[in-house]
Scaffold this motif. Structure first.
Motif, PDB file in Angstrom:
ATOM      1  N   SER A 179       0.830  -1.206   0.000  1.00  0.00           N
ATOM      2  CA  SER A 179       0.000   0.000   0.000  1.00  0.00           C
ATOM      3  C   SER A 179       0.862   1.252   0.000  1.00  0.00           C
ATOM      4  O   SER A 179       0.562   2.236  -0.682  1.00  0.00           O
ATOM      5  CB  SER A 179      -0.925  -0.008   1.224  1.00  0.00           C
ATOM      6  N   TRP A 180       1.955   1.208   0.759  1.00  0.00           N
ATOM      7  CA  TRP A 180       2.853   2.360   0.793  1.00  0.00           C
ATOM      8  C   TRP A 180       3.589   2.540  -0.531  1.00  0.00           C
ATOM      9  O   TRP A 180       3.867   3.658  -0.950  1.00  0.00           O
ATOM     10  CB  TRP A 180       3.854   2.204   1.949  1.00  0.00           C
ATOM     11  N   GLN A 181       3.864   1.415  -1.190  1.00  0.00           N
ATOM     12  CA  GLN A 181       4.471   1.507  -2.517  1.00  0.00           C
ATOM     13  C   GLN A 181       3.545   2.251  -3.482  1.00  0.00           C
ATOM     14  O   GLN A 181       3.980   3.095  -4.265  1.00  0.00           O
ATOM     15  CB  GLN A 181       4.760   0.112  -3.074  1.00  0.00           C
ATOM     16  N   ILE A 182       2.252   1.910  -3.412  1.00  0.00           N
ATOM     17  CA  ILE A 182       1.268   2.562  -4.291  1.00  0.00           C
ATOM     18  C   ILE A 182       1.198   4.054  -3.988  1.00  0.00           C
ATOM     19  O   ILE A 182       1.222   4.894  -4.897  1.00  0.00           O
ATOM     20  CB  ILE A 182      -0.115   1.908  -4.124  1.00  0.00           C
ATOM     21  N   LEU A 183       1.109   4.405  -2.684  1.00  0.00           N
ATOM     22  CA  LEU A 183       1.023   5.814  -2.305  1.00  0.00           C
ATOM     23  C   LEU A 183       2.259   6.578  -2.759  1.00  0.00           C
ATOM     24  O   LEU A 183       2.158   7.669  -3.349  1.00  0.00           O
ATOM     25  CB  LEU A 183       0.858   5.947  -0.790  1.00  0.00           C
ATOM     26  N   ASP A 184       3.445   6.007  -2.503  1.00  0.00           N
ATOM     27  CA  ASP A 184       4.673   6.694  -2.894  1.00  0.00           C
ATOM     28  C   ASP A 184       4.789   6.809  -4.410  1.00  0.00           C
ATOM     29  O   ASP A 184       5.329   7.785  -4.933  1.00  0.00           O
ATOM     30  CB  ASP A 184       5.899   5.977  -2.313  1.00  0.00           C
ATOM     31  N   GLY A 185       4.290   5.814  -5.129  1.00  0.00           N
ATOM     32  CA  GLY A 185       4.284   5.902  -6.584  1.00  0.00           C
ATOM     33  C   GLY A 185       3.396   7.042  -7.065  1.00  0.00           C
ATOM     34  O   GLY A 185       3.770   7.796  -7.973  1.00  0.00           O
ATOM     35  N   VAL A 186       2.226   7.179  -6.440  1.00  0.00           N
ATOM     36  CA  VAL A 186       1.315   8.280  -6.795  1.00  0.00           C
ATOM     37  C   VAL A 186       1.947   9.622  -6.452  1.00  0.00           C
ATOM     38  O   VAL A 186       1.885  10.576  -7.239  1.00  0.00           O
ATOM     39  CB  VAL A 186      -0.038   8.113  -6.070  1.00  0.00           C
ATOM     40  N   VAL A 187       2.549   9.707  -5.254  1.00  0.00           N
ATOM     41  CA  VAL A 187       3.198  10.950  -4.837  1.00  0.00           C
ATOM     42  C   VAL A 187       4.303  11.337  -5.806  1.00  0.00           C
ATOM     43  O   VAL A 187       4.432  12.498  -6.209  1.00  0.00           O
ATOM     44  CB  VAL A 187       3.769  10.817  -3.399  1.00  0.00           C
ATOM     45  N   ALA A 188       5.118  10.352  -6.226  1.00  0.00           N
ATOM     46  CA  ALA A 188       6.203  10.631  -7.171  1.00  0.00           C
ATOM     47  C   ALA A 188       5.654  11.173  -8.481  1.00  0.00           C
ATOM     48  O   ALA A 188       6.191  12.137  -9.038  1.00  0.00           O
ATOM     49  CB  ALA A 188       7.013   9.353  -7.423  1.00  0.00           C
ATOM     50  N   CYS A 189       4.566  10.575  -8.963  1.00  0.00           N
ATOM     51  CA  CYS A 189       3.961  11.041 -10.224  1.00  0.00           C
ATOM     52  C   CYS A 189       3.414  12.450 -10.082  1.00  0.00           C
ATOM     53  O   CYS A 189       3.588  13.291 -10.978  1.00  0.00           O
ATOM     54  CB  CYS A 189       2.838  10.091 -10.642  1.00  0.00           C
ATOM     55  N   VAL A 190       2.746  12.731  -8.957  1.00  0.00           N
ATOM     56  CA  VAL A 190       2.186  14.074  -8.724  1.00  0.00           C
ATOM     57  C   VAL A 190       3.298  15.111  -8.708  1.00  0.00           C
ATOM     58  O   VAL A 190       3.194  16.182  -9.338  1.00  0.00           O
ATOM     59  CB  VAL A 190       1.399  14.107  -7.396  1.00  0.00           C
ATOM     60  N   MET A 191       4.380  14.810  -7.991  1.00  0.00           N
ATOM     61  CA  MET A 191       5.492  15.746  -7.899  1.00  0.00           C
ATOM     62  C   MET A 191       6.133  15.983  -9.269  1.00  0.00           C
ATOM     63  O   MET A 191       6.482  17.118  -9.622  1.00  0.00           O
ATOM     64  CB  MET A 191       6.551  15.235  -6.917  1.00  0.00           C
ATOM     65  N   LEU A 192       6.282  14.923 -10.069  1.00  0.00           N
ATOM     66  CA  LEU A 192       6.870  15.058 -11.396  1.00  0.00           C
ATOM     67  C   LEU A 192       5.987  15.900 -12.309  1.00  0.00           C
ATOM     68  O   LEU A 192       6.489  16.745 -13.066  1.00  0.00           O
ATOM     69  CB  LEU A 192       7.090  13.674 -12.016  1.00  0.00           C
ATOM     70  N   VAL A 193       4.688  15.686 -12.256  1.00  0.00           N
ATOM     71  CA  VAL A 193       3.761  16.458 -13.094  1.00  0.00           C
ATOM     72  C   VAL A 193       3.808  17.936 -12.729  1.00  0.00           C
ATOM     73  O   VAL A 193       3.874  18.812 -13.601  1.00  0.00           O
ATOM     74  CB  VAL A 193       2.320  15.916 -12.950  1.00  0.00           C
ATOM     75  N   ILE A 194       3.801  18.220 -11.422  1.00  0.00           N
ATOM     76  CA  ILE A 194       3.835  19.618 -10.984  1.00  0.00           C
ATOM     77  C   ILE A 194       5.159  20.264 -11.369  1.00  0.00           C
ATOM     78  O   ILE A 194       5.202  21.411 -11.835  1.00  0.00           O
ATOM     79  CB  ILE A 194       3.610  19.706  -9.462  1.00  0.00           C
ATOM     80  N   ALA A 195       6.264  19.518 -11.198  1.00  0.00           N
ATOM     81  CA  ALA A 195       7.578  20.046 -11.575  1.00  0.00           C
ATOM     82  C   ALA A 195       7.635  20.332 -13.071  1.00  0.00           C
ATOM     83  O   ALA A 195       8.173  21.361 -13.501  1.00  0.00           O
ATOM     84  CB  ALA A 195       8.678  19.052 -11.185  1.00  0.00           C
ATOM     85  N   ALA A 196       7.075  19.424 -13.884  1.00  0.00           N
ATOM     86  CA  ALA A 196       7.071  19.621 -15.338  1.00  0.00           C
ATOM     87  C   ALA A 196       6.233  20.834 -15.727  1.00  0.00           C
ATOM     88  O   ALA A 196       6.621  21.626 -16.605  1.00  0.00           O
ATOM     89  CB  ALA A 196       6.535  18.367 -16.029  1.00  0.00           C
ATOM     90  N   ARG A 197       5.103  21.003 -15.069  1.00  0.00           N
ATOM     91  CA  ARG A 197       4.246  22.158 -15.361  1.00  0.00           C
ATOM     92  C   ARG A 197       4.956  23.460 -15.004  1.00  0.00           C
ATOM     93  O   ARG A 197       4.856  24.452 -15.718  1.00  0.00           O
ATOM     94  CB  ARG A 197       2.922  22.049 -14.609  1.00  0.00           C
ATOM     95  N   LEU A 198       5.672  23.440 -13.887  1.00  0.00           N
ATOM     96  CA  LEU A 198       6.416  24.630 -13.476  1.00  0.00           C
ATOM     97  C   LEU A 198       7.551  24.925 -14.456  1.00  0.00           C
ATOM     98  O   LEU A 198       7.791  26.081 -14.830  1.00  0.00           O
ATOM     99  CB  LEU A 198       6.993  24.449 -12.073  1.00  0.00           C
ATOM    100  N   ALA A 199       8.243  23.863 -14.884  1.00  0.00           N
ATOM    101  CA  ALA A 199       9.418  24.060 -15.744  1.00  0.00           C
ATOM    102  C   ALA A 199       9.065  24.431 -17.178  1.00  0.00           C
ATOM    103  O   ALA A 199       9.691  25.308 -17.770  1.00  0.00           O
ATOM    104  CB  ALA A 199      10.284  22.798 -15.722  1.00  0.00           C
ATOM    105  N   PHE A 200       8.049  23.759 -17.726  1.00  0.00           N
ATOM    106  CA  PHE A 200       7.757  23.928 -19.149  1.00  0.00           C
ATOM    107  C   PHE A 200       6.500  24.722 -19.457  1.00  0.00           C
ATOM    108  O   PHE A 200       6.327  25.221 -20.558  1.00  0.00           O
ATOM    109  CB  PHE A 200       7.652  22.557 -19.828  1.00  0.00           C
ATOM    110  N   GLY A 201       5.640  24.836 -18.454  1.00  0.00           N
ATOM    111  CA  GLY A 201       4.396  25.546 -18.713  1.00  0.00           C
ATOM    112  C   GLY A 201       4.287  26.861 -18.014  1.00  0.00           C
ATOM    113  O   GLY A 201       3.231  27.483 -17.976  1.00  0.00           O
ATOM    114  N   GLY A 202       5.413  27.303 -17.428  1.00  0.00           N
ATOM    115  CA  GLY A 202       5.366  28.552 -16.668  1.00  0.00           C
ATOM    116  C   GLY A 202       4.605  28.317 -15.383  1.00  0.00           C
ATOM    117  O   GLY A 202       4.536  27.229 -14.877  1.00  0.00           O
ATOM    118  N   ILE A 203       3.983  29.363 -14.865  1.00  0.00           N
ATOM    119  CA  ILE A 203       3.227  29.226 -13.630  1.00  0.00           C
ATOM    120  C   ILE A 203       1.811  29.739 -13.802  1.00  0.00           C
ATOM    121  O   ILE A 203       1.045  29.793 -12.899  1.00  0.00           O
ATOM    122  CB  ILE A 203       3.925  29.987 -12.478  1.00  0.00           C
TER     123      ILE A 203
END
Length: 203
Positions: A179-203
């Motif tokens: 269960s923790w693997q699933i949560l951490d996997g989701v958290v990693a994806c959320v963080m990557l998406v937000i980082a990508a939006r900040l880096a490539f899509g401005g703010i």
């Protein structure tokens, strides 16, 4: 001034309820039952403070100083990538979780520093609270804008307390490393998406 207060609560909730870096961090700490009170206080009180500053007019200064947001943006990208990498590493190493449900307990200092970084290195925090909430609040006029700010503060503080302590209801589900693997996997994806939006899509 019940109407501006309710508008403030509704506006605040509409901006903070969506899943994001801060909410994901609070949720994880709540499930771990680790330093929950300092985390929810930092997130809730920070939002309340920034919303109040926005209503006071500081949001206009931030809006007209793009260099400040640029510095925060790239700092946020770097931190979010590091946090995503940490979550992904936990998700890919179940043997680490088996030892103690979610790994070794973290110190109060490390949790507080991580919480402060997630909170203050995210330019969306400033845009949502100081700029957007500030703009809506100032449109209410005096003295209604201060009731609006109070409503926003109630929404922010209330939401993070509900999220942090309500997460304990999920403890049974997260009793296994998988269960923790699933949560951490989701958290990693959320963080990557937000980082990508900040880096490539401005703010």
């Amino acid at each position: 001034m019940i109407i501006p207060l309710l508008v403030g609560i509704g506006s605040g909730l509409s901006l903070i309820v969506a899943i994001g870096a801060q909410n994901a961090f609070v949720l994880r700490q709540g499930i771990r039952r680790e330093h929950v009170l300092p985390v929810v206080l930092i997130c809730g009180l920070t939002d309340a403070l920034l919303e109040t500053l926005g209503v006071a007019g500081i949001g206009l200064v931030i809006e007209r100083a793009p260099v400040v947001l640029e510095v925060v943006r790239w700092g946020g990208v770097a931190f979010l990538l590091w946090y995503a990498w940490s979550a992904a590493r936990r998700a890919l190493r179940p043997e680490v979780l088996v030892a103690g449900e979610t790994g070794e307990p973290r110190s109060l200092k490390s949790v507080v520093l991580a919480c402060l970084a997630i909170t203050y290195l995210n330019p969306h925090v400033y845009l949502d609270t100081m700029v957007l909430m500030g703009s809506i609040g100032n449109a209410q006029g005096d003295p209604a804008r201060w009731w609006f700010a109070a409503g926003g503060a109630i929404a922010s503080i209330g939401w993070f307390f509900v999220l942090g302590y309500g997460a304990r209801a999920l403890t049974r589900f997260f009793a296994t490393p998988r269960s923790w693997q699933i949560l951490d996997g989701v958290v990693a994806c959320v963080m990557l998406v937000i980082a990508a939006r900040l880096a490539f899509g401005g703010i």
